[in-house]
Each structure stands twice: as structure tokens, then as C-alpha cells.
Write an enzyme that holds these catalytic residues in place. Structure first.
Site, mmCIF file in Angstrom:
data_model
loop_
_atom_site.group_PDB
_atom_site.id
_atom_site.type_symbol
_atom_site.label_atom_id
_atom_site.label_comp_id
_atom_site.label_asym_id
_atom_site.label_seq_id
_atom_site.Cartn_x
_atom_site.Cartn_y
_atom_site.Cartn_z
ATOM 1 N N ASP A 199 0.830 -1.207 0.000
ATOM 2 C CA ASP A 199 0.000 0.000 0.000
ATOM 3 C C ASP A 199 0.863 1.255 0.000
ATOM 4 O O ASP A 199 1.926 1.283 -0.636
ATOM 5 C CB ASP A 199 -0.940 -0.034 1.226
ATOM 6 C CG ASP A 199 -2.253 0.676 0.961
ATOM 7 O OD1 ASP A 199 -2.231 1.920 0.926
ATOM 8 O OD2 ASP A 199 -3.283 0.004 0.787
ATOM 9 N N HIS A 237 -3.717 5.166 4.208
ATOM 10 C CA HIS A 237 -4.522 4.031 3.774
ATOM 11 C C HIS A 237 -3.938 2.692 4.230
ATOM 12 O O HIS A 237 -4.635 1.848 4.787
ATOM 13 C CB HIS A 237 -4.602 4.131 2.249
ATOM 14 C CG HIS A 237 -5.523 3.193 1.583
ATOM 15 N ND1 HIS A 237 -5.072 2.127 0.829
ATOM 16 C CD2 HIS A 237 -6.862 3.157 1.518
ATOM 17 C CE1 HIS A 237 -6.122 1.491 0.316
ATOM 18 N NE2 HIS A 237 -7.216 2.086 0.720
ATOM 19 N N SER A 409 -11.586 -1.236 -0.293
ATOM 20 C CA SER A 409 -10.297 -1.153 0.402
ATOM 21 C C SER A 409 -10.369 -1.700 1.809
ATOM 22 O O SER A 409 -9.396 -2.234 2.319
ATOM 23 C CB SER A 409 -9.886 0.318 0.534
ATOM 24 O OG SER A 409 -9.047 0.686 -0.501
#
Ligand code: NAG
Ligand code: NAG
Ligand code: NAG
Length: 827
Positions: A199, A237, A409
């Protein structure tokens, strides 16, 4: 840490990988990835090219990176061009490289790609941020609250936001959570398992992650240093995803699904990276990292159709074949958030890979979130944002939490956490065992929403929900006693030539292939798992196209759907669609692909060719080799021994598709939930054999009424839509077929070529097909080139060795097609 010191640490930590982890200086040097014959030492190639050997590409043996100063790059281009031309000549004249000693080292270059850093992968955060709207009816279930209190007391969970983590234990809607606490109570908390979150970074200093952080499996490919620490303001994230999987049980935020498992961070999303680095990331630390959680992909804009480049594809295959001591890396991918833009996860080569577990979303009320993409490659769904709440997890910062994590996600990492728990009880499970376990234990949801089919294997499948939602307890319970599946076998059909214009409107162009029991047996093939269809369709507007596939067992896969946003003048170029819907069905019988162009307008196209590949479990595991790495355009290409050259199966006759009466009720895959239309999918498929000609008559009847009316496109669409509805009505009455059968027989059947095809399809024998029929041509083609491989025939290596391959993939495909066509016409 971004300087030499960092590199040294990596060198000592990760041995083999380290050689290639040298910082790139793309502004002063050009980088090339080469696949070399194992007999040619990279140093020799470097010498001949005057290039610097940068090292092996991650875990891909015989793949190396070389670099040259910028100004010398034309020299390398010329050399490689030269080599390609020679190679081409040699191939044409049928000579193979035999004598290794007399070789020019350049003959040992099997493939090359110039590297260009790009930032094409997007995080799968939902498009509009989920507002924490007050829930309509917060009514806590007393029993569920007590159960949660019991879990917290028994396990000593005192994490401050645990009670907000409804996805772990939902007290408002007890049926809507991951059903994980029961397995925790049995002592299964993920010990010994490591998930790498690929990520934008991972905050290893967060107190919630610190104790579970696995440094050795971590790397920062964006800044070339061993610590994937978030650097940019929006590098949050990855940390949030990591928290969902492995946030520790402590006094910070909440807990992860597998709170005693470890988590590594692999940072690739914060800057442009090239395919070599992405391939390295996919296999990074793959003997230690068990699971790779990937909540990103090409843009979910409803217009992009993008797949990983060949190096990355190879890395994925390498991962499932060699990772985890040969049990295979587990790749978990978020399905994509583009549903509102009409996107579908079969337009994404990561989510539609057979090597990944594709996870869509379901919200806290059990609804289908408007962002979550559907597709035939979706295996399961897991909880995420929607209906007024999101996933509560860890954030960047020493004790920061986040309450609005969402999109697919957030769904993917929860499934990855469930996999970590399953692996912690059975570390020997292979990558395919895990897919089976997902299929077998997923729980169907909203079974009356019209999206479900009962397949001939007795399973329920929905393009919106896959096989259902992840039930962690059942997944782990089943894992304990799971009987390992045998190695993967495959059946590759020959390329099937169609070359026919796609009719517009309700009709479709149908092409079929019979897969025989003998072929399946010869392929050492016992049980069906994935099905892939690779096809070439050219069209002036890709978004007008849609493709369906029907299995011998009668299940329909919507391989692709129309997309409003997709204006590409491109069609499908060597694109591989995937379906998991046929899992467990019989591979034997007739497989049908129907390409449709439902938009009646000036944009038109041609269905050129396709092939089907069946993937499944071997009959005899001891005789089953590993599948070759994909797309090796070389003399040892993967399909040489596939039953292509010897097959007696020929191209199925193409003919008009017929609007199957029930098809009109099919719920378009991307239709918003809330307006379900009835469907009887499983029953559809068993349409009696008698119906094709009658329903084909129906479609021809429609086609004879397809003038423009001199009306605007919009009006035409309206007219056709109305017509379609009227037709549906008549079909529904069961009158239409009978009437049209007689009517059409009285009209001239010769006025429609496609109709003619249908009429004599029964007379056509696969071995003796009428002259000029595509099946016959197919047979000649394969016999005439029996010594060659289909791969060679259908690929122009000139192009596949080209520079910037990833960017020019579509162009390459066009060349492939033209070569195919040329070969055919030469014949
Ligand atoms: C959920 O977990 C419980 C045990 O805690 C188990 O009995 C049940 O089968 C699981 N699945 C469902 C759908 O309830
Ligand atoms: C499709 O490809 C064929 C052969 O390459 C070409 O002749 C034709 O014009 C193309 N059609 C479209 C719609 O692009
Ligand atoms: C497949 O086999 C069936 C039964 O033998 C036959 O009716 C059908 O026409 C065949 N289809 C093709 C595409 O050859």
C-alpha cells in the site's frame, strides 16, 4: 535511511532480493528488464550491451534489470531492435537456437522491456467519503451485547474502540459481522501468520501496530529503504488496512481480525514505480509473508481496462508456485469502487486474476454498497462502509484511530485477516485450498435480490456477492479438517476464430466450443475451478460491448458489461476475463460465449477470436507439472504441449444469439440494488434444444425491423427499447415463438447470413465442417502449424519485446491480431 546505510541493512536482511534494490536514477539512466536464457550469465549480456547489471528482478529467476546512461540508450535500442529482427527471421524460417556455445549472448535474451515509472495504481477508498450519518434504528440486541461483554472479559479485550468495531461483533444487527469472536474464544487469533499490506506505507510506530509489526517482510519501494513509513500527508490508507488485520489487543484503538498475527508493510502507492519494482513488491519476502493484502488497482472510473504487465503477472504466478515454501502466496484484492461509474472488476487484471481472492463489500445492514463493483471473478464479500457507518480501525500516529475507513479497500483486509486465522490453524493450506475454503464457507446474503444463480454444482453464485460473505468461524472450522486439493491442472482450448461483425441491439454473436471428456482426461483434469476466456474484439466504442458465457452445466457468467464511461476506440485486445461462477461444474460439454453490442448507434465492431482456459484440480497430482510463467514469447513458450495442435475440436459455428426469453429478465450486473428484477438464472440455461432456431427466428425478426427510422440516435434507442419490451411481453406469453417460427420459415431465410448459419448448424460435423466455415479453417490452421505453437502464431514477438510494453500492450495486441489474420490468409 534512504541512503547507503539503508541499502546495507536490506542486503543483510533479504539476501537474494537485495541485489536489485538499488535506487533508481531515472533522470540520468535508462533501465531495462530482460528475461535471459539461464545459460547466459547476466554479466556477459551487460558486457555486450555496454550496460550495468542492476541485479535479479526480485524472486524471478533469469529476470534481470540492466541500466545505461541516458545518452547511450539509442545504442541499446538499436542492438535490441537488431536482435529482434534476427530472431524474427529465424523463427519464420523455422530454425531454433540449438548450439549454445556458438551463441551471441544477445541470443539469450528471451524478452525485454524498457522500464518507465508510472503512478497508475489507485487506492480503493470509496469515491464520496462516508459520512457518519445517524443510523435509522439503533436498537441493540441484549443477547448480542452480553455475548460481546463475555468475549471482551474472556479474552481481556479493553481496546477503547472495540465496541465501535461492529464488523467484529455487531450488537445492533448481530447477523452482520465477520462472525469471528467465536473462533477467538477457541484460541485462534492468528499466531505465526504474517500479512503484508502492499500500500502507501505502514506506521510501524503506531502503538496499535508496533508489537505486531514484521520488519523483515517490509520494504519501501517508493523511497528505496527498508521502512515503509508513511511520508506523504495522505499516506494513511496502508496503516488503516493493517490495523483491520493485525491491530494488537491493547489499550489503543481496536483490534484486528487476527490480532496476534504479524503485519508487514510494502510501500508502492505513494510515487511512480516501474514494473520491476512492482514485481519485486508482489514477491517481497515471500517465504515469510504468507498473505498479500492489496486494496488498490487501476482507476475505477468505468473507462479503464488495465492489467498488470507481464513481469507482474509472472511475479504473481511465481508467488503462488514458490511462495510460502511452495504452498503459494495468498493474494487478496479489493474488488474495486467503481460501481457507480458502471465499472466491473473483470476490467481489472488484478482482481480478475485466478491467483487472487477478490473481495467486494457488504455494509453493516447487509446492503450492497453503491461503490462495490460486481463481476464474475468476485469470490466473496466482506464488511465495509455504507448505511451510515464505516470500518473503525487504527490510523497513522502513535495512538490515532480512524472511524471512516471504507470502500472495498476496507473489505479486502478483513478477508485477509480471516485467511490469517485459517492459516494459523492449518499453515499447510495452499493458495487454492484457501480459495476452496472461501467458496465452501461463504454465506449467501439477500438471496431474493435477483442476483443469485444456483449453478449446476449446487452452489449459489451472484455477480454482486460472489459466493457470499466471509464467515470467519466457518472458514477456520472448515480449514481444520480440510482435505488438501491436488495440484492445479488446466485445459487450454485452441484459439477459436470468429471474424464476424457483431450485430447491434439485443442480438449477440455466439461462438461455442465442445470440450470433450477425453480432452479433460488427457489434461489430467479432475475438478473445475476457474474459467478464463481470452478474446479479441475490435470496436469503435468499447463501452457498448458486453460478453456472456454459458457453461455446459447451464450457468451464465457475465464476463463483461456495457460501460457508459468507456468511450475507448479499442475493443478487447487479448484481454482475459475470468469467472469463478463455474466452480465445481462439469468442464465437459459445450461452452458458449456471446458477444453483444447492445447500443444501436454508429459504433460497431468485430468479434475476432477467443479461447477458453479451464483451471482446476489434477486427477493425478504426481504427474502434474507447474504451469509455465505467463506470456513467454520464446521458443519454450508455455503452450507447446497443450492439446492445441492435436485437437479435433474446431471452432463452433457462429450464429446470431437469440434473446432467450428469460434473458430479458437478467439483472444487469451493474444495476443499482434496490431495483431488482426477477430472474431464474439456473433454469434459463436449460432452455430446450429446440428453442435456438425458433428464438433465432425471433432475433432475425427484430433485425428486419432495425432501420434508423430517420430518427435521432436517442429516439432510435427509445424505439428499440420499446420494441424490446413488446417482444419480451410476447415471449412471456409463449405465443411469440410459435408465431415467428412459422412466419420466418415463410420469409426468405437467405436474406440473413447469420440465420443461415443457424439453419445448418445441426448438419455441421466438427470434423468435416462445410467449406469456408470457421471451424474448418481453425483445423487447417492448427495442422498447418503443428510444429509451431499457437502462442507463436498469435503473437508478434516484435511487439511483445517492444519498449514500454505496459503502455503499448493494446497496440501489441493489434499486431498479434493482424499477424493471425495474415497467417490465415496466407494459408
Ligand atoms: C458463526 O459462528 C458460530 C460459532 O460462534 C457458528 O456456530 C456458526 O455456524 C457461524 N456461522 C453462522 C452463519 O452463524
Ligand atoms: C477490425 O479489425 C479488422 C481487421 O484488422 C479491420 O479490418 C476492421 O476495420 C476493424 N473494425 C473495427 C470496427 O475496428
Ligand atoms: C457439441 O456437441 C453436441 C453433442 O454432440 C452437438 O450437438 C453440438 O453441435 C456440438 N457443438 C459444437 C460447437 O461443436
Amino acid at each position: 535511511m534512504r541512503i547507503a546505510g539503508g541499502i546495507t541493512i536490506v542486503l543483510s536482511l533479504v539476501g537474494a532480493v537485495s541485489a536489485s534494490l538499488r535506487p533508481r536514477s531515472h533522470d540520468t539512466r535508462d533501465y531495462f528488464a530482460l528475461h535471459l536464457d539461464p545459460a547466459i550469465p547476466p554479466s556477459q549480456v551487460a558486457q555486450v550491451l555496454g550496460a550495468r547489471h542492476e541485479g535479479q528482478i526480485g524472486e524471478l529467476t533469469d529476470h534481470h534489470t540492466f541500466s545505461l546512461p541516458r545518452d547511450e540508450n539509442s545504442h541499446l535500442d538499436t542492438l535490441l531492435d537488431d536482435w529482434r529482427a534476427k530472431r524474427q527471421l529465424r523463427r519464420r524460417s523455422g530454425n531454433k537456437i540449438t548450439s549454445r556455445s556458438s551463441r551471441n549472448p544477445l541470443d539469450g535474451i528471451l524478452w525485454s522491456q524498457k522500464l518507465a515509472p508510472r503512478q497508475r495504481l489507485k487506492k480503493r477508498i470509496p469515491p464520496p467519503p462516508v459520512a457518519a450519518v445517524a443510523r435509522s434504528n439503533p436498537r441493540n440486541d441484549k443477547a448480542a451485547e452480553q455475548a460481546r461483554a463475555h468475549v471482551m472479559k474472556t479474552l481481556g479485550i479493553s481496546d477503547p474502540i472495540f465496541e465501535e468495531q461492529w464488523h467484529l461483533h455487531n450488537v445492533e444487527r448481530p447477523e452482520h459481522d465477520l462472525n469471528v469472536t467465536g473462533i477467538w474464544l477457541e484460541g485462534v487469533t492468528g499466531k505465526g501468520i504474517i500479512t503484508a499490506v502492499i500500500d502507501d506505507g505502514l506506521d510501524m510506530d503506531s502503538k496499535d501496530l508496533k508489537s505486531n509489526y514484521f520488519a523483515e517482510g517490509s520494504y519501501d519501494f517508493n523511497d528505496d529503504d527498508p521502512e515503509p513509513r508513511p511520508e506523504l500527508s495522505d499516506d494513511r490508507h496502508g496503516t488503516r488496512c493493517a490495523g483491520e488485520i493485525a491491530a494488537a489487543k491493547n489499550n489503543v484503538c481496536g483490534v484486528g481480525v487476527a490480532f496476534d498475527s504479524k503485519v508487514a508493510g510494502i510501500r508502492i502507492l505513494s510515487k511512480a514505480i516501474d514494473d520491476v519494482h512492482e514485481a519485486e513488491a508482489i514477491n517481497f519476502g515471500y517465504q515469510k509473508n504468507d498473505i498479500y493484502s492489496c486494496s488498490w488497482g487501476p482507476p475505477d472510473d468505468g473507462a479503464t481496462m488495465d492489467a498488470p504487465g507481464v513481469l507482474i503477472k509472472r511475479a504473481m504466478v511465481n508467488g503462488v508456485q514458490k511462495g510460502r515454501g511452495g504452498k503459494g502466496s495468498i493474494f487478496v484484492f479489493a474488488a474495486g469502487n467503481g460501481a457507480m461509474s458502471g465499472d466491473n472488476c473483470n476490467f481489472d487484471g488484478y482482481t480478475n486474476s485466478i491467483y487472487s481472492i477478490t473481495v467486494g463489500a457488504i455494509d453493516r445492514e447487509g446492503n450492497h454498497p453503491s461503490y462495490s463493483e460486481s463481476c464474475s471473478a468476485q469470490l466473496v464479500v466482506a464488511y465495509s462502509s455504507g448505511s451510515g457507518d464505516a470500518i473503525h480501525t487504527t490510523d497513522v500516529g502513535s495512538d490515532k484511530c480512524y472511524s471512516m475507513h471504507g470502500g472495498t479497500s476496507a473489505a479486502g483486509p478483513l478477508a485477509a485477516g480471516a485467511v490469517a486465522l485459517a492459516l494459523s490453524v492449518r499453515p499447510e493450506l495452499t493458495w487454492r485450498d484457501l480459495q476452496y475454503l472461501m467458496v465452501e464457507t461463504a454465506v449467501p446474503v439477500n438471496e431474493d435480490d435477483g442476483s443469485w444463480q444456483v449453478t449446476s454444482s449446487g452452489r449459489k453464485f451472484s455477480h454482486d456477492w460472489g459466493f457470499g460473505k466471509v464467515d470467519t468461524y466457518s472458514l477456520v472450522a472448515r480449514a481444520r479438517s480440510w482435505e488438501f486439493v491436488k495440484p492445479q491442472a488446466w485445459y487450454d482450448s485452441p484459439w477459436l476464430r470468429v471474424h464476424r461483425e457483431i450485430p447491434q441491439g439485443d442480438k449477440g454473436l455466439l461462438s461455442r466450443i465442445n470440450v470433450t471428456a477425453e480432452q479433460i482426461k488427457k489434461a489430467n483434469f479432475a475438478r473445475l475451478e476457474h474459467v478464463t476466456v481470452t478474446m479479441n474484439v475490435n470496436h469503435t466504442r468499447r463501452g457498448d460491448l458486453s460478453v456472456e458465457m454459458r457453461s455446459p452445466g447451464g450457468t451464465t457468467s457475465h464476463l463483461s458489461v456495457t460501460r457508459d464511461e468507456d468511450n475507448a476506440n479499442a475493443g478487447y485486445v487479448d484481454w482475459t476475463f475470468m469467472s469463478v461462477a463455474h466452480w465445481g461444474e462439469t468442464p465437459v460439454g459445450e461452452w458458449t460465449v456471446i458477444v453483444k453490442d447492445t447500443e444501436v448507434n454508429n459504433d460497431q465492431g468485430t468479434f475476432i477470436d477467443w479461447r477458453i482456459n479451464l483451471w482446476g484440480e489434477a486427477i493425478d497430482g504426481s504427474k502434474q507439472p507447474l504451469h509455465p510463467l505467463p506470456d513467454l514469447h520464446d521458443d519454450d513458450h508455455p503452450y507447446e504441449d497443450a492439446p492445441v495442435a492435436t485437437t479435433t475440436v474446431a471452432t463452433g459455428p457462429t450464429k446470431t444469439s437469440h434473446p432467450n426469453p428469460d434473458e430479458h429478465h437478467d439483472r444487469p450486473v451493474n444495476e443499482k440494488p434496490g431495483q431488482p428484477t426477477p430472474t431464474k438464472p439456473a433454469a434459463d440455461q436449460s432452455t430446450p434444444a429446440a428453442s435456438p432456431s425458433s428464438s433465432a427466428a425471433a432475433s432475425n425478426y427484430i433485425s428486419s425491423y432495425l432501420p434508423s427510422f430517420g430518427a435521432s440516435k436517442r429516439t432510435q434507442v427509445w424505439i428499440y427499447a420499446s420494441l424490446a419490451m413488446i417482444i419480451v411481453f410476447f415471449i412471456g406469453l409463449g405465443i411469440y415463438f410459435q408465431l415467428q417460427r412459422h412466419k420466418h420459415r415463410r420469409t426468405n431465410p437467405q436474406d440473413d447470413y447469420e440465420f443461415e448459419m443457424i439453419e445448418d448448424e445441426d448438419e455441421m460435423h466438427p470434423m468435416t465442417g462445410a467449406p469456408g466455415r470457421s471451424q474448418r479453417r481453425g483445423g487447417e490452421l492448427y495442422n498447418a502449424f503443428a510444429g509451431e505453437s499457437d502462442e507463436e502464431m498469435f503473437s508478434d514477438d516484435d511487439d511483445s519485446y517492444g519498449d514500454g510494453a505496459a503502455n503499448t500492450r493494446e497496440k501489441d495486441g493489434e499486431h498479434d491480431i493482424s499477424q493471425n489474420t495474415r497467417l490465415l490468409s496466407e494459408k
